[in-house]
Write an enzyme that holds these catalytic residues in place. Structure first.
Site, PDB file in Angstrom:
ATOM      1  CE1 TYR A 133      -2.317   3.173   2.767  1.00  0.00           C
ATOM      2  CE2 TYR A 133      -3.583   2.662   0.797  1.00  0.00           C
ATOM      3  CZ  TYR A 133      -3.349   3.482   1.890  1.00  0.00           C
ATOM      4  OH  TYR A 133      -4.122   4.593   2.098  1.00  0.00           O
TER       5      TYR A 133
ATOM      6  CG  ASP B  11       5.790   3.478   0.515  1.00  0.00           C
ATOM      7  OD1 ASP B  11       4.595   3.452   0.187  1.00  0.00           O
ATOM      8  OD2 ASP B  11       6.196   4.006   1.577  1.00  0.00           O
TER       9      ASP B  11
ATOM     10  CE  LYS C  43       2.716   4.449   8.092  1.00  0.00           C
ATOM     11  NZ  LYS C  43       1.352   4.467   8.636  1.00  0.00           N
TER      12      LYS C  43
HETATM   13  P1  KE4 Z   1      -0.518   8.207   4.944  1.00  0.00           P
HETATM   14  O1  KE4 Z   1      -1.104   8.982   3.772  1.00  0.00           O
HETATM   15  O2  KE4 Z   1      -1.548   7.368   5.666  1.00  0.00           O
HETATM   16  O3  KE4 Z   1       0.304   9.097   5.878  1.00  0.00           O
HETATM   17  O4  KE4 Z   1       0.573   7.194   4.342  1.00  0.00           O
HETATM   18  C1  KE4 Z   1       0.173   6.276   3.346  1.00  0.00           C
HETATM   19  C2  KE4 Z   1       1.124   5.088   3.366  1.00  0.00           C
HETATM   20  C3  KE4 Z   1       2.098   5.013   2.381  1.00  0.00           C
HETATM   21  N1  KE4 Z   1       2.977   3.990   2.349  1.00  0.00           N
HETATM   22  C4  KE4 Z   1       2.939   3.017   3.292  1.00  0.00           C
HETATM   23  C5  KE4 Z   1       3.940   1.900   3.226  1.00  0.00           C
HETATM   24  C6  KE4 Z   1       1.961   3.054   4.325  1.00  0.00           C
HETATM   25  O5  KE4 Z   1       1.931   2.062   5.256  1.00  0.00           O
HETATM   26  C7  KE4 Z   1       1.041   4.110   4.369  1.00  0.00           C
HETATM   27  C8  KE4 Z   1      -0.044   4.202   5.427  1.00  0.00           C
HETATM   28  N2  KE4 Z   1      -0.135   3.091   6.311  1.00  0.00           N
HETATM   29  C9  KE4 Z   1      -1.435   2.839   6.914  1.00  0.00           C
HETATM   30  C10 KE4 Z   1      -1.313   1.593   7.802  1.00  0.00           C
HETATM   31  N3  KE4 Z   1      -1.186   0.416   7.045  1.00  0.00           N
HETATM   32  C11 KE4 Z   1      -1.948   4.024   7.664  1.00  0.00           C
HETATM   33  C12 KE4 Z   1      -3.154   3.739   8.535  1.00  0.00           C
HETATM   34  C13 KE4 Z   1      -4.412   4.284   7.936  1.00  0.00           C
HETATM   35  O6  KE4 Z   1      -4.600   4.172   6.713  1.00  0.00           O
HETATM   36  O7  KE4 Z   1      -5.197   4.819   8.735  1.00  0.00           O
END
Ligand code: KE4
Length: 431
Positions: free
Chosen positions: A145, A240, A268
Site C-alpha cells: 500500500y 516506499d 510516520k
Molecule cells: P498516509 O497517507 O496514511 O500518511 O501514508 C500512506 C502510506 C504510504 N505507504 C505506506 C507503506 C503506508 O503504510 C502508508 C499508510 N499506512 C497505513 C497503515 N497500514 C496508515 C493507517 C491508515 O490508513 O489509517
C-alpha cells in the site's frame, strides 16, 4: 442503567457526522467487528479509551510513535515551537535542519522534499519518476500500500500484458491503465514484466519490508532483481519506506537489505506523530521538481514548523547509540514469546520482526506474498484480536496490518502481552 459504554456512545455520535465514524477506514474495526475504542489520552506505551480503560498500544499511530507517547524531549520541542507560531507558509531554518538530518541518515538521498502525508509523498515520488524518465508505466505489488493516490489504488490485471484495474470507486480505468500489479517475491513475473514493458516503465514502487500485508519481507534475491532490472531498463527503483523508514532500523529497509533505491518515500516516524512525510533521492532527479524543474509539487503545510520540531526531536532520540539494539531486542522477545506460547498450546503460529516492527500469522509458515497472508482464518484472528483487547492489549484491528513496539514498552508489558495471548491460545484449544 449500568455504566453505558462511552465508546458506543461516541461511536454513535461519530457516525452521525463522520463517514463510518472515523477519519481513516481501518480505525472503524470493520474487519474485526465490534466498537472502535475512542482514545482520550496516551502516555508511554499506553493509551486510555473513553471508559478510561488502559491498553498496551501496539499500533503507535500505525508507526510514528517509536519513542512511545509523550516523550519529554519531543513534548518540550513541540511546546516551544507552537509558541513561535503554528505555520508561516514561508521557509524556515528548521526545515533545513530536518532535511540535513534525514540526508545524514539516508545516504541514497542527496535532496529531500517535505510534505504532509505518506500518500502525498508517494504520489509526488510517482509523478517525479514519470517526469524524470518521460515514461508512463509503473509497477507495484499486490499487498503493498502506498497511500490512496488514484494511480496506486489498483489490483492486478488478468495477466502481464494487461494493466491494473481500480480497487476504488471514483478511479477511472484510464488512470490505472499504466499501473502493472505483480505478485510480491515472484521473480519470474518480474522478469517477464520487464521483458514485455521494460523500456516504458518509469518506476517500480515497493515496500521492501511490506507492512500492509502484515509483515512480509522481500527475499534478498527478489529485492536485488528489482534493483538490477530497474537499472538495466532505465526505470527508477522507489522504496516506499513510509512505514519502514527509521522503524526497522536507523537506515530503514534499504539499510537492512543493502539495496540503494533511486527514490525513497518516508513518513510516520519522521513526523513523530505530527503530519509530516518526505520523498528524496539524487540531486539530478530531485532538481526536476518545481520551482527548479518541470515536475510540479506543492503544499500549504509542507515543512510545517511544529511538525518539523516534532520530527527533529524524534530523530535526535532514535539516532542515539544503542536505540535500535534495545528496540529490536524488545520486539524479538515479544515475537519469540508469542511463538512459544502458541507452540505450547498447539496453535499454528509464526511471527517475524525487524527493529520495532513485527507481524504474526496464524499459520506455521511465514507468508511470502499477499495471497498466502489472506488464507488466514478471519474468525480465529478476530477472536485473538478481541481476546487481547478485552485483556488490555491493543493490536492492529486487521490481519493485514503490522504491529509496532516503542522504546517505552517495558519487559513487563511484553510479558503481559505474551501471557494474554497464551490464555487465548489455550482457550481456543479444540475441546
Ligand atoms: P498516509 O497517507 O496514511 O500518511 O501514508 C500512506 C502510506 C504510504 N505507504 C505506506 C507503506 C503506508 O503504510 C502508508 C499508510 N499506512 C497505513 C497503515 N497500514 C496508515 C493507517 C491508515 O490508513 O489509517
Amino acid at each position: 442503567m449500568p455504566n453505558a459504554d462511552q465508546n458506543d456512545i461516541l461511536f454513535e455520535r461519530a457516525r452521525a457526522v463522520i463517514p463510518g465514524g472515523v477519519n481513516s477506514p481501518v480505525r472503524a474495526f470493520k474487519a474485526v467487528g465490534g466498537t472502535p475504542r475512542f482514545i482520550r489520552r496516551a502516555e508511554g506505551a499506553y493509551f486510555w479509551d473513553a471508559n478510561d480503560k488502559r491498553y498496551i498500544d501496539y499500533i503507535g499511530s500505525w508507526g510514528p510513535m517509536i519513542l512511545g507517547h509523550g516523550h519529554p524531549a519531543v513534548v518540550e520541542a513541540v511546546q516551544k515551537a507552537v509558541l513561535e507560531g503554528f505555520s508561516y507558509g514561508a521557509p524556515t531554518e528548521r526545515e533545513i535542519e530536518l532535511a540535513e538530518a534525514i540526508l545524514a541518515l539516508v545516504p541514497s538521498m542527496e535532496m529531500v522534499r517535505l510534505v504532509s502525508s505518506g500518500t502525498e509523498a508517494a504520489m509526488s515520488a510517482l509523478r517525479l519518476a514519470r517526469g524524470a524518465t518521460g515514461r508512463k508505466h509503473i509497477i507495484k505489488f499486490e499487498g503493498c500500500y502506498h497511500g490512496h493516490a488514484d494511480a496506486l489504488l489498483v489490483k492486478a490485471g488478468s495477466g502481464l500484458a494487461t494493466f491494473g484495474h481500480p480497487t476504488s470507486a471514483g478511479v477511472p480505468p484510464e488512470v490505472t491503465q499504466h499501473t502493472l500489479v505483480l505478485e510480491y517475491n515472484n521473480i519470474a513475473q518480474l522478469e517477464e514484466a520487464f521483458a514485455l514493458h521494460g523500456n516504458d516503465i518509469a518506476c517500480l514502487m515497493i515496500e521492501a519490508i511490506a507492512g500492509n500485508m502484515n509483515f512480509v519481507r522481500a527475499t534478498p534475491e527478489f529485492a536485488k532483481r528489482c534493483r538490477d532490472l530497474c537499472t538495466q531498463h532505465g526505470a527508477l527503483l522507489v522504496f516506499d519506506e513510509v512505514m519502514t523508514g527509521f522503524r526497522v532500523g536507523l537506515h530503514g529497509a534499504q539499510g537492512v537489505l543493502g539495496i540503494t533505491p533511486d527514490l525513497t518515500v518516508l513518513g510516520k516516524v519522521i513526523g513523530g506523530g505530527m503530519p509530516l512525510a518526505a520523498f528524496g533521492g539524487p540531486r539530478a532527479i530531485m532538481e526536476q521538481l518545481a520551482p527548479l524543474g518541470p515536475v510540479y509539487q506543492a503544499g500549504t503545510l509542507s515543512g510545517n514548523p511544529v511538525a518539523t520540531a516534532c520530527g527533529l526531536a524524534t530523530l535526535k532520540e532514535i539516532a542515539k547509540p544503542g536505540f535500535y539494539e534495545a528496540l529490536s531486542k524488545k520486539t524479538q522477545s515479544l515475537v519469540e514469546g508469542l511463538k512459544a506460547a502458541a507452540a505450547a498450546e498447539g496453535q499454528p503460529f509464526n511471527a517475524d520482526s525487524e527493529g520495532g516492527m513485527l507481524g504474526f500469522f496464524l499459520m506455521n509458515e511465514l507468508p511470502q506474498n499477499y495471497a498466502t497472508v489472506m488464507t488466514t482464518d478471519n474468525a480465529k484472528f478476530n477472536a485473538l484480536f478481541h481476546g487481547l483487547l478485552d485483556r488490555g492489549v491493543y493490536i492492529a484491528p486487521a490481519l493485514y496490518e503490522a504491529g509496532f513496539v516503542s522504546a517505552a514498552h517495558s519487559d513487563e508489558d511484553i510479558a503481559a502481552t505474551i501471557e494474554a495471548a497464551r490464555q487465548i491460545f489455550k482457550a481456543s484449544q479444540p475441546r
